[in-house]
Design a protein around this motif. Structure first.
Motif, PDB file in Angstrom:
ATOM      1  N   GLU A   1       0.886  -1.045   0.077  1.00 52.85           N
ATOM      2  CA  GLU A   1       0.205   0.439   0.195  1.00 52.85           C
ATOM      3  C   GLU A   1       0.835   1.713  -0.193  1.00 52.85           C
ATOM      4  O   GLU A   1       2.003   1.314   0.938  1.00 52.85           O
ATOM      5  CB  GLU A   1      -0.961   0.037   1.090  1.00 52.85           C
ATOM      6  CG  GLU A   1      -1.799   0.891   1.248  1.00 52.85           C
ATOM      7  CD  GLU A   1      -2.633   1.174   2.839  1.00 52.85           C
ATOM      8  OE1 GLU A   1      -2.694   1.401   2.661  1.00 52.85           O
ATOM      9  OE2 GLU A   1      -2.618  -0.298   2.880  1.00 52.85           O
ATOM     10  N   PHE A   2       0.963   2.300  -0.986  1.00 52.19           N
ATOM     11  CA  PHE A   2       1.559   3.977  -0.432  1.00 52.19           C
ATOM     12  C   PHE A   2       0.630   3.778   0.066  1.00 52.19           C
ATOM     13  O   PHE A   2      -0.669   4.400   0.054  1.00 52.19           O
ATOM     14  CB  PHE A   2       1.200   4.004  -2.328  1.00 52.19           C
ATOM     15  CG  PHE A   2       2.161   2.926  -3.018  1.00 52.19           C
ATOM     16  CD1 PHE A   2       3.570   3.217  -3.127  1.00 52.19           C
ATOM     17  CD2 PHE A   2       1.267   1.827  -3.885  1.00 52.19           C
ATOM     18  CE1 PHE A   2       3.772   2.422  -3.940  1.00 52.19           C
ATOM     19  CE2 PHE A   2       2.113   1.457  -5.182  1.00 52.19           C
ATOM     20  CZ  PHE A   2       3.785   1.153  -4.661  1.00 52.19           C
ATOM     21  N   LYS A   3       1.212   5.355   1.047  1.00 56.72           N
ATOM     22  CA  LYS A   3       0.735   6.332   2.002  1.00 56.72           C
ATOM     23  C   LYS A   3       1.740   7.675   1.676  1.00 56.72           C
ATOM     24  O   LYS A   3       2.628   7.465   1.016  1.00 56.72           O
ATOM     25  CB  LYS A   3       1.004   5.418   3.171  1.00 56.72           C
ATOM     26  CG  LYS A   3       0.123   4.490   3.391  1.00 56.72           C
ATOM     27  CD  LYS A   3       0.351   3.755   5.278  1.00 56.72           C
ATOM     28  CE  LYS A   3      -0.420   2.940   5.538  1.00 56.72           C
ATOM     29  NZ  LYS A   3      -1.147   2.842   6.619  1.00 56.72           N
ATOM     30  N   THR A   4       0.320   8.879   2.237  1.00 52.36           N
ATOM     31  CA  THR A   4       1.533  10.393   1.425  1.00 52.36           C
ATOM     32  C   THR A   4       2.114   9.830   3.464  1.00 52.36           C
ATOM     33  O   THR A   4       1.694  10.041   3.643  1.00 52.36           O
ATOM     34  CB  THR A   4       0.076  10.813   1.108  1.00 52.36           C
ATOM     35  OG1 THR A   4      -0.248  10.395   0.221  1.00 52.36           O
ATOM     36  CG2 THR A   4       0.682  12.155   0.637  1.00 52.36           C
ATOM     37  N   TYR A   5       3.477  10.434   2.786  1.00 53.81           N
ATOM     38  CA  TYR A   5       4.533  11.481   3.662  1.00 53.81           C
ATOM     39  C   TYR A   5       5.160  12.766   2.838  1.00 53.81           C
ATOM     40  O   TYR A   5       5.425  12.842   1.809  1.00 53.81           O
ATOM     41  CB  TYR A   5       5.256  10.231   3.424  1.00 53.81           C
ATOM     42  CG  TYR A   5       6.773  10.401   4.102  1.00 53.81           C
ATOM     43  CD1 TYR A   5       6.513  10.264   6.279  1.00 53.81           C
ATOM     44  CD2 TYR A   5       7.798  11.437   4.006  1.00 53.81           C
ATOM     45  CE1 TYR A   5       7.395  11.082   6.445  1.00 53.81           C
ATOM     46  CE2 TYR A   5       8.596  10.884   5.287  1.00 53.81           C
ATOM     47  CZ  TYR A   5       8.443  10.887   5.856  1.00 53.81           C
ATOM     48  OH  TYR A   5       9.483  11.575   6.756  1.00 53.81           O
ATOM     49  N   TYR A   6       4.269  13.820   3.852  1.00 55.69           N
ATOM     50  CA  TYR A   6       4.693  15.328   3.783  1.00 55.69           C
ATOM     51  C   TYR A   6       6.743  15.553   4.981  1.00 55.69           C
ATOM     52  O   TYR A   6       6.662  15.145   5.643  1.00 55.69           O
ATOM     53  CB  TYR A   6       4.028  15.213   4.014  1.00 55.69           C
ATOM     54  CG  TYR A   6       2.820  15.693   3.023  1.00 55.69           C
ATOM     55  CD1 TYR A   6       2.632  16.042   2.182  1.00 55.69           C
ATOM     56  CD2 TYR A   6       1.531  15.277   3.546  1.00 55.69           C
ATOM     57  CE1 TYR A   6       2.220  16.080   1.076  1.00 55.69           C
ATOM     58  CE2 TYR A   6       0.487  14.785   2.933  1.00 55.69           C
ATOM     59  CZ  TYR A   6       0.795  15.690   1.878  1.00 55.69           C
ATOM     60  OH  TYR A   6      -0.694  15.370   0.652  1.00 55.69           O
TER      61      TYR A   6
END
Length: 120
Positions: free
Chosen positions: A52-57
């Motif tokens: 799963e790809f998750k957004t990371y800032y």
């Protein structure tokens, strides 16, 4: 389900072969052993791994130094004792911060009743 045959040729080179079925993989291993003379063979079952790809800032500050606070090593099993503070520091009220020119709202924002970073 796909299978992977990993082998080393008689010349010492590594190779691999993807077989669509287990029977096809076993037949390839037999051919490697009987006709090629390769005895270093491995057969693997390939299964998909769910990812799963998750957004990371990540925030970076350009051109300004950011003060870093030293990390405090955790103390396990010891009771926490707050550092002693002088009585004068406790008795004195905190002085209010004086706003700088960057803290003042622009005329247009104050005029229309909107504040910076507000949801209204």
């Amino acid at each position: 389900m796909q299978h992977l045959v990993r082998f080393r040729t008689a010349e010492g080179r590594d190779g691999h072969h993807i077989a669509e079925t287990l029977e096809e993989g076993v037949a390839f291993v037999e051919r490697l052993r009987n006709t090629e003379g390769s005895s270093e063979v491995e057969l693997f079952r390939l299964t998909a791994v769910p990812i799963e790809f998750k957004t990371y800032y990540r925030v970076e500050v350009n051109g300004a130094e950011v003060p870093t606070t030293p990390a405090v090593a955790p103390t396990i099993g010891l009771a926490h004792t707050p550092p002693a503070t002088p009585a004068a520091a406790v008795d004195e009220p905190a002085t209010p911060a004086v706003p700088t020119s960057s803290d003042v709202l622009p005329e247009s924002a104050a005029a229309n009743g909107r504040r910076l970073f507000s949801r209204t």
